[in-house]
Design an enzyme around this catalytic site. Structure first.
Site, PDB file in Angstrom:
ATOM      1  N   ARG A 246      29.652  -1.330  30.691  1.00 11.77           N
ATOM      2  CA  ARG A 246      30.332  -0.739  29.521  1.00 11.77           C
ATOM      3  C   ARG A 246      31.787  -0.439  29.819  1.00 11.77           C
ATOM      4  NH1 ARG A 246      25.540   3.197  28.969  1.00 11.77           N
ATOM      5  NH2 ARG A 246      24.217   1.869  27.710  1.00 11.77           N
ATOM      6  N   GLY A 342      44.227 -15.548   5.957  1.00 12.16           N
ATOM      7  CA  GLY A 342      43.758 -16.249   4.765  1.00 12.16           C
ATOM      8  C   GLY A 342      42.663 -17.258   5.098  1.00 12.16           C
ATOM      9  N   GLU A 366      24.901  -3.108  25.196  1.00 10.41           N
ATOM     10  CA  GLU A 366      25.382  -2.001  26.057  1.00 10.41           C
ATOM     11  C   GLU A 366      25.482  -0.698  25.276  1.00 10.41           C
ATOM     12  OE1 GLU A 366      26.112  -2.641  29.249  1.00 10.41           O
ATOM     13  OE2 GLU A 366      26.212  -4.824  29.238  1.00 10.41           O
ATOM     14  N   PHE A 386      18.392  12.278  20.346  1.00  6.71           N
ATOM     15  CA  PHE A 386      17.936  10.896  20.444  1.00  6.71           C
ATOM     16  C   PHE A 386      16.570  10.647  19.805  1.00  6.71           C
ATOM     17  CE2 PHE A 386      21.376  10.234  23.386  1.00  6.71           C
ATOM     18  CZ  PHE A 386      21.656   8.897  23.229  1.00  6.71           C
TER      19      PHE A 386
HETATM   20  P1  FAD Z   1      17.679  -1.556  18.064  1.00  6.03           P
HETATM   21  O1  FAD Z   1      17.553  -0.656  19.243  1.00  6.03           O
HETATM   22  O2  FAD Z   1      16.445  -1.965  17.369  1.00  6.03           O
HETATM   23  O3  FAD Z   1      18.647  -0.852  17.018  1.00  6.03           O
HETATM   24  C1  FAD Z   1      18.723  -1.249  15.635  1.00  6.03           C
HETATM   25  C2  FAD Z   1      19.605  -0.234  14.904  1.00  6.03           C
HETATM   26  O4  FAD Z   1      18.994   1.056  14.971  1.00  6.03           O
HETATM   27  C3  FAD Z   1      20.986  -0.085  15.537  1.00  6.03           C
HETATM   28  O5  FAD Z   1      21.957   0.074  14.544  1.00  6.03           O
HETATM   29  C4  FAD Z   1      20.855   1.182  16.354  1.00  6.03           C
HETATM   30  O6  FAD Z   1      22.083   1.857  16.553  1.00  6.03           O
HETATM   31  C5  FAD Z   1      19.924   1.995  15.474  1.00  6.03           C
HETATM   32  N1  FAD Z   1      19.254   3.049  16.249  1.00  6.03           N
HETATM   33  C6  FAD Z   1      18.403   2.908  17.293  1.00  6.03           C
HETATM   34  N2  FAD Z   1      18.036   4.118  17.759  1.00  6.03           N
HETATM   35  C7  FAD Z   1      18.670   5.039  16.986  1.00  6.03           C
HETATM   36  C8  FAD Z   1      18.698   6.471  16.960  1.00  6.03           C
HETATM   37  N3  FAD Z   1      18.040   7.218  17.868  1.00  6.03           N
HETATM   38  N4  FAD Z   1      19.450   7.076  16.013  1.00  6.03           N
HETATM   39  C9  FAD Z   1      20.166   6.343  15.124  1.00  6.03           C
HETATM   40  N5  FAD Z   1      20.177   5.006  15.085  1.00  6.03           N
HETATM   41  C10 FAD Z   1      19.434   4.356  16.012  1.00  6.03           C
HETATM   42  N6  FAD Z   1      20.071  -6.996  27.009  1.00  6.03           N
HETATM   43  C11 FAD Z   1      19.813  -7.099  28.347  1.00  6.03           C
HETATM   44  O7  FAD Z   1      18.930  -6.411  28.868  1.00  6.03           O
HETATM   45  N7  FAD Z   1      20.503  -7.986  29.124  1.00  6.03           N
HETATM   46  C12 FAD Z   1      21.471  -8.804  28.617  1.00  6.03           C
HETATM   47  O8  FAD Z   1      22.073  -9.599  29.360  1.00  6.03           O
HETATM   48  C13 FAD Z   1      21.767  -8.724  27.205  1.00  6.03           C
HETATM   49  N8  FAD Z   1      22.665  -9.584  26.633  1.00  6.03           N
HETATM   50  C14 FAD Z   1      22.802  -9.601  25.250  1.00  6.03           C
HETATM   51  C15 FAD Z   1      23.560 -10.609  24.638  1.00  6.03           C
HETATM   52  C16 FAD Z   1      23.645 -10.682  23.244  1.00  6.03           C
HETATM   53  C17 FAD Z   1      24.390 -11.803  22.599  1.00  6.03           C
HETATM   54  C18 FAD Z   1      23.024  -9.675  22.456  1.00  6.03           C
HETATM   55  C19 FAD Z   1      23.133  -9.708  20.940  1.00  6.03           C
HETATM   56  C20 FAD Z   1      22.272  -8.685  23.046  1.00  6.03           C
HETATM   57  C21 FAD Z   1      22.124  -8.644  24.447  1.00  6.03           C
HETATM   58  N9  FAD Z   1      21.280  -7.696  25.065  1.00  6.03           N
HETATM   59  C22 FAD Z   1      21.027  -7.780  26.427  1.00  6.03           C
HETATM   60  C23 FAD Z   1      20.486  -6.789  24.249  1.00  6.03           C
HETATM   61  C24 FAD Z   1      21.224  -5.553  23.782  1.00  6.03           C
HETATM   62  O9  FAD Z   1      21.483  -4.698  24.858  1.00  6.03           O
HETATM   63  C25 FAD Z   1      20.381  -4.889  22.669  1.00  6.03           C
HETATM   64  O10 FAD Z   1      20.483  -5.738  21.533  1.00  6.03           O
HETATM   65  C26 FAD Z   1      20.852  -3.484  22.347  1.00  6.03           C
HETATM   66  O11 FAD Z   1      20.459  -2.587  23.357  1.00  6.03           O
HETATM   67  C27 FAD Z   1      20.303  -2.963  21.001  1.00  6.03           C
HETATM   68  O12 FAD Z   1      18.938  -3.129  20.924  1.00  6.03           O
HETATM   69  P2  FAD Z   1      18.269  -3.836  19.632  1.00  6.03           P
HETATM   70  O13 FAD Z   1      19.019  -5.078  19.363  1.00  6.03           O
HETATM   71  O14 FAD Z   1      16.816  -3.937  19.912  1.00  6.03           O
HETATM   72  O15 FAD Z   1      18.539  -2.858  18.450  1.00  6.03           O
END
Ligand code: FAD
Length: 387
Positions: A246, A342, A366, A386
């Site tokens: 991060r 644009g 992250e 949380f």
């Molecule tokens: P979710 O956790 O399901 O969240 C969905 C929404 O709910 C978000 O808006 C979130 O803010 C909200 N939310 C969740 N909890 C709360 C709460 N308590 N209060 C309010 N809102 C909440 N991961 C790895 O381990 N290794 C990698 O190398 C890696 N690379 C990545 C590369 C890409 C291109 C992408 C897109 C993701 C990658 N990730 C990786 C995964 C990434 O870290 C996760 O997508 C991220 O942690 C969010 O998890 P999620 O997508 O399951 O979203």
């Protein structure tokens, strides 16, 4: 005035930091920028091994770590490298973050002497690639809910589960896999050649396309006891690696935002409508001024957190502050830049929409904005919101 660094934030850098900044900037302009739009268009990095070797030669993998051939620079230098790489593309900074801040840091911090000797010297040079498997299909912001399991079988460990969204997953030689065990969450070094391990590329991404993202499947992967990271106990181990990555994002997005600002200044001076360059309209100048403020705030925030880190005073909430503030600023800048361009702004002829959509990923991985907001809320109130 210098729009590139309006407040001369880089005037605070040491000669060594400036030299590292310039080396990475030159490398980015010569080796990455000419290709990145094509890679983005193709939705991949066509020669990840070649890219890894050339970045290894540049010295950016694990550059903030010491020993095993790592450069041992300070945190600010590593941040500057991230800024200059992400000024080209967030996917290319991710390539370096995953290798250095996630995979190598996990081994460096929590590995045995043998594990470090086996992997780190080859990862520094880019001869070996690592990935970091924490996220799962049903476990993202709340990694403590992971389902991947590691169970003991005699002297061995057997791993079952699925990891999702793993950067470099299908090109890595070693996956750092986090799994639930009877003793809590532990980390494992999984050679990707191990029977039962497979990686599937995730297609149809419309963000971070110059990056390889994969699903990892662990189907009864049997590992010797030496595969366990001995120092990593509990969720705080992977979270500490994420805090390192991060920190790179705090700097990186300032680079992406800077590129969008500079492109917008150029474009607004040359694009003529209503018989005037669009940069001559007050409404455009307001946009450019807001972007200038965002970019320079982001650079100052990054440097301040970097200096705190080098002084041993950076709390993980400081990094959350930087991630929240700078990603949000970069998203504003990129979206405004896209509008200023644009119709041209929607093409890969200009960098702005590529950065804009990349930043959607950077905002999610992250720790999302919500997660960092909750971290900051907890830091200032002492109350955990949380769950
Ligand atoms: P979710 O956790 O399901 O969240 C969905 C929404 O709910 C978000 O808006 C979130 O803010 C909200 N939310 C969740 N909890 C709360 C709460 N308590 N209060 C309010 N809102 C909440 N991961 C790895 O381990 N290794 C990698 O190398 C890696 N690379 C990545 C590369 C890409 C291109 C992408 C897109 C993701 C990658 N990730 C990786 C995964 C990434 O870290 C996760 O997508 C991220 O942690 C969010 O998890 P999620 O997508 O399951 O979203």
């Amino acid at each position: 005035m210098n729009p590139h660094d309006f407040l001369d934030v880089d005037g605070e850098l040491s000669d060594e930091e400036r030299a590292i900044r310039d080396a990475v900037r030159d490398y980015g302009s010569a080796e990455l920028l000419p290709h990145v739009a094509d890679w983005f268009d193709a939705g991949t990095i066509p020669d990840p091994r070649g890219l890894a070797r050339s970045m290894g030669k540049l010295g950016v993998f694990g550059m903030h770590l010491s020993g095993y051939g790592c450069a041992g620079t300070n945190a600010v230098s590593y941040g500057l490298a991230c800024r200059e790489l992400e000024a080209v593309d967030s996917g290319l900074r991710s390539f370096v973050s995953v290798q250095g801040s996630l995979a190598m840091t996990a081994i460096h911090k929590y590995g045995s002497g043998e594990q470090k000797q086996e992997w780190l010297p080859r990862m520094v040079t880019g001869e070996a690639l690592g990935c970091f498997g924490l996220t799962e299909p049903d476990s993202g912001s709340d990694p403590g809910s992971m389902r991947t399991r590691a169970r003991r079988d005699g002297d061995d460990w057997v791993l079952d589960g699925t990891k999702m969204w793993i950067t470099n997953g299908s090109v890595a030689d070693v996956a750092i896999v986090w799994a639930r065990t009877d003793e809590g969450i532990r980390g494992f070094l999984v050679p990707t050649s191990a029977p039962g391990f497979s990686a599937n590329v995730i297609h149809k991404k419309i963000s971070l396309r110059a990056s390889i993202t994969s699903e990892l499947v662990l189907d009864g992967v049997r590992l010797p006891k030496e595969a366990l990271l001995p120092g990593a106990e509990g969720l705080k181990a992977p979270l500490s690696c994420l805090s390192e990555a991060r920190f790179g994002i705090v700097w990186g997005v300032a680079g992406a935002a800077r590129t969008c600002l500079l492109a917008s200044i150029d474009y607004s001076k040359s694009r003529v409508q209503f018989d005037r360059p669009i940069g001559g309209f007050q409404l455009t100048q307001r946009k450019l001024a807001d972007m200038l403020v965002d970019v320079n705030h982001a650079m100052m925030t990054a440097l301040r957190i970097g200096r705190l880190k080098d002084a041993g005073l950076a709390h993980h909430a400081h990094v959350s502050f930087g991630k929240l503030a700078n990603v949000r600023a970069a998203q504003r800048v990129a979206a405004t830049a896209r509008g200023i361009h644009g119709a041209n702004g929607i093409t890969l002829e200009y960098p702005v929409m590529r950065h804009m959509v990349n930043l959607e990923t950077v905002a999610t991985y992250e720790g999302t904005e919500e997660v960092h907001a909750l971290t900051l809320g907890r830091a200032v109130t002492g109350l955990d919101a949380f769950r």
